[in-house]
Design a protein around this motif. Structure first.
Motif, short mmCIF file in Angstrom:
data_model
loop_
_atom_site.label_atom_id
_atom_site.label_comp_id
_atom_site.label_asym_id
_atom_site.label_seq_id
_atom_site.Cartn_x
_atom_site.Cartn_y
_atom_site.Cartn_z
N GLN A 86 23.78 -35.38 -2.59
CA GLN A 86 23.69 -34.46 -1.46
C GLN A 86 23.17 -35.32 -0.32
OE1 GLN A 86 21.35 -31.06 -2.64
NE2 GLN A 86 23.13 -29.74 -2.53
N VAL A 87 24.07 -35.83 0.48
CA VAL A 87 23.70 -36.87 1.46
C VAL A 87 22.96 -36.29 2.66
CG1 VAL A 87 25.49 -38.49 0.74
CG2 VAL A 87 26.02 -36.81 2.51
N VAL A 88 23.09 -34.99 2.88
CA VAL A 88 22.31 -34.30 3.92
C VAL A 88 21.67 -33.07 3.29
CG1 VAL A 88 22.44 -32.94 6.06
CG2 VAL A 88 23.77 -35.05 5.86
N LYS A 89 20.36 -32.94 3.51
CA LYS A 89 19.61 -31.73 3.12
C LYS A 89 18.69 -31.50 4.32
CE LYS A 89 18.77 -33.69 -1.51
NZ LYS A 89 19.02 -35.09 -1.18
N LEU A 90 19.19 -30.79 5.29
CA LEU A 90 18.52 -30.78 6.59
C LEU A 90 17.96 -29.41 6.95
CD1 LEU A 90 18.11 -32.63 9.19
CD2 LEU A 90 20.17 -31.52 10.07
N GLN A 129 26.60 -20.71 20.55
CA GLN A 129 26.41 -21.15 21.94
C GLN A 129 25.97 -22.61 22.09
OE1 GLN A 129 27.48 -19.47 24.48
NE2 GLN A 129 28.09 -17.94 22.98
N PHE A 130 25.43 -23.20 21.03
CA PHE A 130 24.95 -24.59 21.14
C PHE A 130 26.14 -25.54 21.27
CE2 PHE A 130 22.54 -28.33 19.29
CZ PHE A 130 21.59 -28.39 20.30
N ALA A 131 27.20 -25.25 20.50
CA ALA A 131 28.49 -25.93 20.63
C ALA A 131 28.36 -27.44 20.81
CB ALA A 131 29.29 -25.31 21.78
N SER A 132 27.69 -28.08 19.85
CA SER A 132 27.41 -29.52 19.97
C SER A 132 27.79 -30.25 18.69
CB SER A 132 25.92 -29.73 20.22
OG SER A 132 25.53 -29.13 21.44
N VAL A 133 27.78 -31.58 18.78
CA VAL A 133 27.95 -32.38 17.57
C VAL A 133 26.58 -32.91 17.15
CG1 VAL A 133 30.32 -33.07 18.09
CG2 VAL A 133 28.45 -34.56 18.83
N ALA A 134 26.38 -33.01 15.84
CA ALA A 134 25.19 -33.66 15.30
C ALA A 134 25.64 -35.03 14.80
CB ALA A 134 24.63 -32.86 14.13
N VAL A 135 24.81 -36.04 14.99
CA VAL A 135 25.13 -37.39 14.51
C VAL A 135 24.05 -37.83 13.53
CG1 VAL A 135 25.59 -39.78 15.19
CG2 VAL A 135 26.25 -37.92 16.71
N PHE A 136 24.52 -38.36 12.40
CA PHE A 136 23.62 -38.88 11.36
C PHE A 136 24.04 -40.32 11.08
CE2 PHE A 136 22.16 -34.76 9.50
CZ PHE A 136 23.08 -33.90 10.08
N THR A 137 23.10 -41.13 10.59
CA THR A 137 23.49 -42.48 10.16
C THR A 137 22.89 -42.78 8.79
OG1 THR A 137 21.58 -43.48 11.22
CG2 THR A 137 23.62 -43.42 12.51
N CYS A 138 23.51 -43.77 8.14
CA CYS A 138 23.03 -44.21 6.83
C CYS A 138 23.48 -45.65 6.61
CB CYS A 138 23.61 -43.30 5.75
SG CYS A 138 22.81 -43.47 4.15
N ASP A 139 22.70 -46.39 5.81
CA ASP A 139 23.06 -47.78 5.52
C ASP A 139 24.01 -47.90 4.34
OD1 ASP A 139 21.56 -48.77 7.58
OD2 ASP A 139 19.73 -48.91 6.36
N SER A 140 24.11 -46.85 3.54
CA SER A 140 25.05 -46.90 2.42
C SER A 140 25.90 -45.64 2.46
CB SER A 140 24.30 -47.01 1.09
OG SER A 140 23.47 -45.88 0.93
N VAL A 141 27.06 -45.70 1.82
CA VAL A 141 28.01 -44.60 1.97
C VAL A 141 27.47 -43.28 1.41
CG1 VAL A 141 29.29 -45.22 -0.15
CG2 VAL A 141 30.44 -43.93 1.64
N ASP A 142 26.73 -43.37 0.30
CA ASP A 142 26.27 -42.13 -0.34
C ASP A 142 24.75 -42.02 -0.37
OD1 ASP A 142 25.74 -44.12 -2.09
OD2 ASP A 142 26.77 -43.23 -3.81
N GLY A 143 24.10 -42.67 0.59
CA GLY A 143 22.64 -42.56 0.67
C GLY A 143 22.23 -41.29 1.40
N TYR A 145 21.52 -39.49 4.54
CA TYR A 145 21.84 -39.65 5.96
C TYR A 145 20.69 -39.11 6.82
CZ TYR A 145 26.61 -41.21 5.06
OH TYR A 145 27.70 -41.95 4.67
N GLN A 146 20.33 -39.88 7.84
CA GLN A 146 19.23 -39.50 8.73
C GLN A 146 19.79 -38.87 10.00
OE1 GLN A 146 16.00 -39.78 7.66
NE2 GLN A 146 17.08 -40.42 5.79
N TYR A 147 19.23 -37.71 10.35
CA TYR A 147 19.64 -37.03 11.58
C TYR A 147 19.20 -37.87 12.78
CZ TYR A 147 20.02 -33.38 15.13
OH TYR A 147 20.35 -32.65 16.24
#
Ligand code: GAL
Length: 327
Positions: A86-90, A129-143, A145-147
């Motif tokens: 589960q690469v995102v649990k936000l 109404q927020f209508a935005s994109v969220a961007v996350f990054t990670c150093d490995s494909v299945d690590g 991901y940090q917001y």
């Protein structure tokens, strides 16, 4: 009659199994290596080496209701999927309220920075109404991901989003901009920003996806009917900047895209042929975790694109040949 049909189908399955292949069965429960239905709704796929990674919304009913989840699966054959993480649990990162949404996650691999960059639609429930994109990054494909941040791409509203990586490696976001239409925009070199608009199509479409096939770009999208399916459409252009043809049906309109909504097109280039897979979601709004996947090889070429009637099928990744069985 039913018994005969079942026997025929079992025979087909046995044939595929003995050939080392199992079918992709559109609309069926799709168990992962743990025997659990895959949770990768509104998803996207990237290929690294010989391995495909599928990311999507994890709507497992046992999840913490205050968090939003993205899961990642891997596969060598596009049919058998191994749960990775589960690469995102936000928890709500922008004070959007209890019913906030994180939808349609798409991961890009940046060859320069070596980072994995995820884009997703982030919103509050009341009217989106927020209508935005969220961007996350990670150093490995299945690590994990940090917001990183959220923003409106090029200052525009963005709800459903899709991803496209061209044959030259350039990465694009396709997004639905309610006041204006359907946009395709190029990501910055590090993929952390949306940098350049390629085109704005005045049609109001979402669930956007693009494929570059035999010198032409094909874009697909669905109408704006929420969870209810509608006739998805396609258009073509010689380049991403257009000029785009008019939009046409990609399946008999009365089937409402066989009950599905587009999320991606995946191009598989084999030694003999190239197959383009339509990936769609069959949403079940009341039981989201049980939403199904409609994947089918598209009939594509010469400016035409068509989604055949869904049936179980196999894909030989070496040759690129897809074979459809009888349902
Ligand atoms: C659809 C969209 C889904 C989700 C849903 C909510 O139009 O494609 O991703 O946002 O609406 O109603």
């Amino acid at each position: 009659m039913v018994v005969v049909a079942n026997a025929a189908f079992l025979g087909l399955l046995a044939g595929w199994a003995s050939a080392g292949q199992l079918p992709i069965n559109p609309g069926a429960v799709w168990p992962d290596n743990r025997g659990q239905h895959i949770q990768a709704h509104g998803g996207g796929i990237i290929k690294l080496g010989d391995t495909y990674y599928w990311f999507g919304e994890d709507r497992s009913p046992e999840s913490d209701r205050d968090k939003r989840y993205v899961s990642c699966y891997s596969s060598a054959d596009l049919a058998h999927w191994t749960f990775r993480n589960q690469v995102v649990k936000l928890a709500d990162p922008e004070n959007l309220g209890r019913r906030w949404v994180l939808e349609r996650p798409k991961v890009f691999h940046n060859p320069k920075t070596k980072k994995y960059v995820m884009y997703a639609h982030i919103d509050g429930k009341g009217g989106y109404q927020f209508a935005s994109v969220a961007v996350f990054t990670c150093d490995s494909v299945d690590g994990d991901y940090q917001y990183l941040k959220s923003f409106r791409p090029l200052g525009h509203e963005s709800r459903d989003l899709g991803q496209f990586v061209d044959d030259d490696g350039s990465a694009y976001l396709i997004f639905e901009d309610r006041p204006f239409g359907f946009r395709i925009a190029k990501l910055s070199d590090d993929y952390l920003n949306v940098e350049k608009e390629m085109c704005l199509m005045p049609e109001h479409l979402e669930g956007g996806a693009v494929v570059h096939y035999d010198g032409l770009y094909y874009v697909i999208g669905s109408g704006l009917t929420g969870w209810r399916p509608n006739p998805n459409k396609y258009a073509t252009a010689p380049g991403l900047t257009g000029p785009w043809s008019e939009f046409k049906d990609l399946a008999p309109p009365e089937t409402n895209t066989y009950g599905s909504q587009s999320t991606m097109m995946l191009k598989v280039v084999g030694a003999k042929t190239t197959t383009v897979i339509f990936m769609g979601d069959i949403w079940k709004p009341q039981t989201q975790w049980d939403s199904r996947y409609l994947w089918m090889p598209l009939e594509i070429g010469g400016g035409k694109l068509w989604l055949p009637e869904p049936k179980p099928w196999t894909l030989d990744l070496k040759t690129g040949v897809a074979q459809t069985g009888r349902s």
